[in-house]
Write a protein that holds these residues in place. Structure first.
Motif, PDB file in Angstrom:
ATOM      1  N   SER A   1       0.816  -1.124   0.280  1.00  0.00           N
ATOM      2  CA  SER A   1       0.085   0.107  -0.114  1.00  0.00           C
ATOM      3  C   SER A   1       1.061   1.087  -0.331  1.00  0.00           C
ATOM      4  CB  SER A   1      -0.773   0.245   1.419  1.00  0.00           C
ATOM      5  OG  SER A   1      -1.836   0.704   1.216  1.00  0.00           O
ATOM      6  N   SER A   2       1.853   1.251   0.720  1.00  0.00           N
ATOM      7  CA  SER A   2       3.519   2.206   0.971  1.00  0.00           C
ATOM      8  C   SER A   2       3.678   2.446  -0.933  1.00  0.00           C
ATOM      9  CB  SER A   2       4.194   1.813   1.612  1.00  0.00           C
ATOM     10  OG  SER A   2       2.785   2.289   3.058  1.00  0.00           O
ATOM     11  N   ALA A   3       3.837   1.357  -0.906  1.00  0.00           N
ATOM     12  CA  ALA A   3       4.034   1.288  -2.727  1.00  0.00           C
ATOM     13  C   ALA A   3       2.733   2.250  -3.006  1.00  0.00           C
ATOM     14  CB  ALA A   3       5.000   0.029  -3.127  1.00  0.00           C
ATOM     15  N   ASN A   4       2.050   2.025  -4.005  1.00  0.00           N
ATOM     16  CA  ASN A   4       1.401   2.459  -4.445  1.00  0.00           C
ATOM     17  C   ASN A   4       0.546   3.950  -4.029  1.00  0.00           C
ATOM     18  OD1 ASN A   4       0.695   0.019  -5.841  1.00  0.00           O
ATOM     19  ND2 ASN A   4      -1.216  -0.914  -4.430  1.00  0.00           N
ATOM     20  N   ALA A   5       1.296   3.838  -2.829  1.00  0.00           N
ATOM     21  CA  ALA A   5       1.023   5.437  -2.268  1.00  0.00           C
ATOM     22  C   ALA A   5       2.359   6.786  -3.256  1.00  0.00           C
ATOM     23  CB  ALA A   5       1.658   5.517  -0.887  1.00  0.00           C
TER      24      ALA A   5
END
Ligand code: ADP
Ligand code: MG
Length: 226
Positions: free
Chosen positions: A25-29
């Motif tokens: 999810s951090s990567a997507n952000a």
């Protein structure tokens, strides 16, 4: 151990599996904010922060997605190495160290309490401080990481409900990010600008906030959805 509802509050227990979801999810952000981060860096640095982190988190994603992990240390070592070797620029070793130290603190266990997670975040922040020789108010990612870690650990001591702990920590992190606009850079490329760095948000503070925000939201949604 399973998360349980007690006195209307979610007791967070973070499994390795859920932490993988949080990292993705951090990567997507980061992917969604690539251009914004690059624009911030173009104003006071060399305009590559978004490009650097986009490449770094793509490598993280490729490395951890679909692989099964039983220990935080193993997972976070892979994350750290991916960032260290693919990011380029100052932020690669700094974020690499953050996740490496977190993993070392969490060790080989398959799940962690929020208190253990908070201790690991503090260890990660210590790693960033020690390799970058930075402190609060240098106008760097530490202006987000330090208040996040301090508020999180203080909330745990005060036995604040877990979801509220994360919300308060993120609020402090967001304030720290916004405060960088009014600081003169003392570390990194932006420090070459001296007073001309005033009036701009630090790109690393912006990315740290995005990474932590997405991570916390994912941790909360995984627990509350059950
Ligand atoms: P580079 O500056 O090498 O181009 P990036 O653009 O990827 O690397 O990252 C810049 C960010 O790194 C800055 O915005 C700042 O937040 C962070 N940074 C740079 N030096 C330090 C340091 N010594 N300590 C903590 N953070 C730092
Ligand atoms: Mg840069």
């Amino acid at each position: 151990m399973h998360p349980c509802i007690e006195m209307g509050d979610v007791i967070l227990v973070i499994s390795v599996e859920n932490f993988i979801k949080s990292l993705l999810s951090s990567a997507n952000a980061v992917f969604a904010s690539k251009d914004m981060l690059t624009e911030l860096d173009a104003a006071i640095g060399d305009g590559d922060h978004g490009i650097n982190l986009d490449r770094g988190f793509k490598t993280v994603k490729e490395k951890i997605e679909g692989k099964s992990y039983t220990a935080f240390s193993e997972l976070l070592q892979d994350v750290a190495k991916a960032l260290l070797f693919s990011v380029g620029g100052a932020s690669g070793p700094l974020y690499g160290q953050f996740f490496l130290k977190m993993g070392m603190k969490l060790g080989s266990k398959p799940e962690a309490t929020l208190e253990e997670f908070a201790n690991a975040v503090a260890a990660g922040v210590g790693g960033v401080k020690s390799i970058g020789k930075g402190e609060r108010f240098d106008k760097t990612m530490l202006d987000v990481l330090i208040p996040f870690s301090e508020v999180l650990n203080a909330c745990i001591v005060e036995k604040v409900p877990h979801a509220e702990c994360l919300k308060r920590s993120l609020k402090a992190a967001r304030e720290g990010r916004d405060e960088t606009i009014n600081l003169i850079a003392r570390k990194g490329r932006a420090s070459y600008l001296g007073k001309r760095s005033l009036g701009h948000m630090d790109p690393g503070a912006a990315s740290s906030f995005l990474i932590l925000e997405a991570m916390c939201q994912a941790l909360l949604s995984v627990e509350t959805d059950r």
